[in-house]
Design a protein around this motif. Structure first.
Motif, PDB file in Angstrom:
ATOM      1  N   VAL A   1       0.665  -1.187  -0.132  1.00  0.00           N
ATOM      2  CA  VAL A   1       0.158   0.126   0.191  1.00  0.00           C
ATOM      3  C   VAL A   1       0.836   1.403  -0.134  1.00  0.00           C
ATOM      4  N   ASP A   2       0.723   1.948  -1.035  1.00  0.00           N
ATOM      5  CA  ASP A   2       1.573   3.378  -1.203  1.00  0.00           C
ATOM      6  C   ASP A   2       0.389   4.498  -1.084  1.00  0.00           C
ATOM      7  N   LEU A   3       0.363   4.929   0.080  1.00  0.00           N
ATOM      8  CA  LEU A   3      -0.581   6.339   0.299  1.00  0.00           C
ATOM      9  C   LEU A   3      -0.506   7.471  -0.427  1.00  0.00           C
ATOM     10  N   ALA A   4       1.091   7.835  -0.489  1.00  0.00           N
ATOM     11  CA  ALA A   4       1.626   8.833  -1.305  1.00  0.00           C
ATOM     12  C   ALA A   4       1.257   8.817  -2.702  1.00  0.00           C
ATOM     13  N   SER A   5       1.383   7.684  -3.488  1.00  0.00           N
ATOM     14  CA  SER A   5       0.911   7.320  -4.892  1.00  0.00           C
ATOM     15  C   SER A   5      -0.661   6.826  -4.895  1.00  0.00           C
ATOM     16  N   HIS A   6      -1.135   6.642  -3.846  1.00  0.00           N
ATOM     17  CA  HIS A   6      -2.522   6.135  -3.992  1.00  0.00           C
ATOM     18  C   HIS A   6      -2.977   4.768  -4.851  1.00  0.00           C
ATOM     19  N   LEU A   7      -1.955   4.023  -4.264  1.00  0.00           N
ATOM     20  CA  LEU A   7      -1.670   2.915  -5.091  1.00  0.00           C
ATOM     21  C   LEU A   7      -1.603   1.634  -4.326  1.00  0.00           C
ATOM     22  N   VAL A   8      -2.391   0.430  -4.595  1.00  0.00           N
ATOM     23  CA  VAL A   8      -2.039  -0.769  -4.085  1.00  0.00           C
ATOM     24  C   VAL A   8      -1.875  -1.735  -4.991  1.00  0.00           C
ATOM     25  N   THR A   9      -0.986  -2.408  -4.824  1.00  0.00           N
ATOM     26  CA  THR A   9      -0.518  -3.704  -5.703  1.00  0.00           C
ATOM     27  C   THR A   9      -0.455  -5.007  -5.029  1.00  0.00           C
ATOM     28  N   ARG A  10      -0.752  -5.963  -5.635  1.00  0.00           N
ATOM     29  CA  ARG A  10      -0.488  -7.385  -4.891  1.00  0.00           C
ATOM     30  C   ARG A  10      -0.099  -8.495  -6.072  1.00  0.00           C
ATOM     31  N   GLY A  11       1.107  -8.933  -5.746  1.00  0.00           N
ATOM     32  CA  GLY A  11       1.734  -9.595  -6.618  1.00  0.00           C
ATOM     33  C   GLY A  11       2.249  -8.865  -7.887  1.00  0.00           C
ATOM     34  N   GLY A  12       2.316  -7.601  -7.689  1.00  0.00           N
ATOM     35  CA  GLY A  12       2.705  -6.662  -8.914  1.00  0.00           C
ATOM     36  C   GLY A  12       1.540  -6.283  -9.822  1.00  0.00           C
ATOM     37  N   GLN A  13       0.379  -6.708  -9.563  1.00  0.00           N
ATOM     38  CA  GLN A  13      -1.030  -6.530 -10.043  1.00  0.00           C
ATOM     39  C   GLN A  13      -1.613  -5.100  -9.260  1.00  0.00           C
ATOM     40  N   PRO A  14      -2.144  -4.296  -9.921  1.00  0.00           N
ATOM     41  CA  PRO A  14      -2.992  -3.220  -9.137  1.00  0.00           C
ATOM     42  C   PRO A  14      -4.231  -3.699  -8.392  1.00  0.00           C
ATOM     43  N   VAL A  15      -4.547  -3.398  -7.157  1.00  0.00           N
ATOM     44  CA  VAL A  15      -5.739  -3.750  -6.483  1.00  0.00           C
ATOM     45  C   VAL A  15      -6.730  -2.445  -6.409  1.00  0.00           C
ATOM     46  N   ARG A  16      -7.848  -2.515  -6.757  1.00  0.00           N
ATOM     47  CA  ARG A  16      -8.609  -1.434  -6.874  1.00  0.00           C
ATOM     48  C   ARG A  16      -9.365  -1.368  -5.604  1.00  0.00           C
ATOM     49  N   LEU A  17      -9.254  -0.308  -4.773  1.00  0.00           N
ATOM     50  CA  LEU A  17     -10.112  -0.174  -3.498  1.00  0.00           C
ATOM     51  C   LEU A  17     -11.063   0.994  -3.726  1.00  0.00           C
ATOM     52  N   THR A  18     -12.192   0.969  -3.138  1.00  0.00           N
ATOM     53  CA  THR A  18     -13.360   2.093  -3.086  1.00  0.00           C
ATOM     54  C   THR A  18     -12.816   3.143  -2.336  1.00  0.00           C
ATOM     55  N   PRO A  19     -13.375   4.228  -2.637  1.00  0.00           N
ATOM     56  CA  PRO A  19     -13.230   5.577  -1.734  1.00  0.00           C
ATOM     57  C   PRO A  19     -13.239   5.394  -0.342  1.00  0.00           C
ATOM     58  N   THR A  20     -14.469   4.368   0.069  1.00  0.00           N
ATOM     59  CA  THR A  20     -14.637   4.321   1.459  1.00  0.00           C
ATOM     60  C   THR A  20     -13.456   3.382   2.028  1.00  0.00           C
ATOM     61  N   GLU A  21     -12.943   2.335   1.271  1.00  0.00           N
ATOM     62  CA  GLU A  21     -11.902   1.457   1.807  1.00  0.00           C
ATOM     63  C   GLU A  21     -10.719   2.400   2.035  1.00  0.00           C
ATOM     64  N   TRP A  22     -10.343   3.362   0.960  1.00  0.00           N
ATOM     65  CA  TRP A  22      -9.026   4.003   1.050  1.00  0.00           C
ATOM     66  C   TRP A  22      -8.973   4.720   2.350  1.00  0.00           C
ATOM     67  N   ARG A  23     -10.311   5.699   2.595  1.00  0.00           N
ATOM     68  CA  ARG A  23     -10.069   6.460   3.663  1.00  0.00           C
ATOM     69  C   ARG A  23     -10.079   5.775   5.090  1.00  0.00           C
ATOM     70  N   LEU A  24     -10.631   4.349   5.093  1.00  0.00           N
ATOM     71  CA  LEU A  24     -10.538   3.891   6.170  1.00  0.00           C
ATOM     72  C   LEU A  24      -9.080   3.174   6.475  1.00  0.00           C
ATOM     73  N   LEU A  25      -8.456   2.710   5.436  1.00  0.00           N
ATOM     74  CA  LEU A  25      -7.133   2.089   5.310  1.00  0.00           C
ATOM     75  C   LEU A  25      -6.093   3.257   5.787  1.00  0.00           C
ATOM     76  N   GLU A  26      -6.375   4.502   5.111  1.00  0.00           N
ATOM     77  CA  GLU A  26      -5.281   5.350   5.252  1.00  0.00           C
ATOM     78  C   GLU A  26      -5.332   5.998   6.798  1.00  0.00           C
ATOM     79  N   ILE A  27      -6.424   6.125   7.337  1.00  0.00           N
ATOM     80  CA  ILE A  27      -6.517   6.295   8.786  1.00  0.00           C
ATOM     81  C   ILE A  27      -5.885   5.299   9.583  1.00  0.00           C
ATOM     82  N   LEU A  28      -6.031   4.104   9.348  1.00  0.00           N
ATOM     83  CA  LEU A  28      -5.265   3.126  10.130  1.00  0.00           C
ATOM     84  C   LEU A  28      -3.953   3.133   9.735  1.00  0.00           C
TER      85      LEU A  28
END
Length: 268
Positions: free
Chosen positions: A179-206
């Motif tokens: 998880v790269d908050l600065a780039s707003h990017l999540v990858t898994r095994g080199g492939q991008p993972v799509r998070l919803t806006p709500t998931e992003w906000r929860l994940l960023e706080i944690l």
């Protein structure tokens, strides 16, 4: 929406479901009431929530804070102050412990469920038990009355520096996910993972509070608004989605942890 329904996956705005002044009271500030701005004045206008039931001291604090470029929100009771903290997100809080509607230590605990802003206690209680209780409840500093206004303001500036804008966190690993908050990017095994806006906000706080317990009510307030503090099913639904996308074993998460009855924790 029924209690068991999933939360809508979008950011939702939340509705929160010139007389002469008396002479200073004993225990009030010993410094001048109307002193000019000095060095250390904030570069940007910061909001300070002041909770004090003594009108003369409340006025003195308001005058001095405004003279130094702060926006001062002044309240004489704890419950209205908690509502203000939920709605306005102050940069710091200055509060007395002896309030008419709620004990100040209980108010600190309540504040910690809705804001991480530094809290400076300003109190006539000088016993070590009072100081320890306030600090253990979540206060950042403790100033006893009578006090020097200049010292209080110096402590405020120090607290705001410690709580200043943090640099974007470095990429973090959640199992095989990155998880790269600065780039707003999540990858898994080199492939991008799509998070919803709500998931992003929860994940960023944690992620911005690694290893710390984040109260469920705080997450609900920051993501959905103060009217949703009891909607714990929203959190369960979206945290389950995050685990499915990021954890190696969603049924046995190692990083996105639930603390039953309290909240959630990101464990690096």
């Amino acid at each position: 929406m029924a209690a068991g329904a999933a939360a809508p996956d979008q950011d939702r705005g939340a509705a929160a479901p010139a007389a002469p002044s008396p002479p200073p009271a004993a225990g009030a500030a010993t410094g001048p009431l109307d002193s000019p701005a000095t060095t250390g004045e904030p570069a940007a206008r910061q909001t300070i929530l002041v909770v004090e039931d003594e009108p003369a001291l409340l006025r003195a604090l308001r005058i001095n804070l405004r003279a130094r470029g702060y926006e001062a929100l002044t309240m004489q009771a704890g419950r209205p102050a908690l509502e203000q903290a939920t709605q306005r997100k102050p940069d710091a809080v200055i509060l007395d412990l002896g309030l008419p509607d709620i004990d100040g230590i209980d108010l600190i605990r309540e504040l910690r469920s809705v804001t991480s802003a530094p809290v400076i206690v300003l109190s006539g209680r000088t016993g070590p038990g009072d100081k320890i209780g306030a600090l253990d409840a979540g206060a950042d500093d403790y100033v006893t009355k009578p006090f020097s206004m200049e010292e209080l303001l110096a402590r405020l500036r120090a607290a705001l520096r410690r709580d200043g804008p943090a640099q974007p966190p470095r990429p973090v690993a959640i199992g095989q996910s990155t998880v790269d908050l600065a780039s707003h990017l999540v990858t898994r095994g080199g492939q991008p993972v799509r998070l919803t806006p709500t998931e992003w906000r929860l994940l960023e706080i944690l992620i911005r509070h690694p290893g710390q317990l984040v109260a469920g009510r705080r997450l609900l307030t920051e993501v959905w608004g103060p009217a949703y503090q009891q909607s714990t099913h929203y959190l369960r639904f979206h945290m389950a989605g995050l685990r499915r996308k990021l954890e190696d074993d969603p049924a046995r998460p190692r990083h996105l942890l639930t603390e039953p009855g309290m909240g959630y924790r990101f464990q690096p």
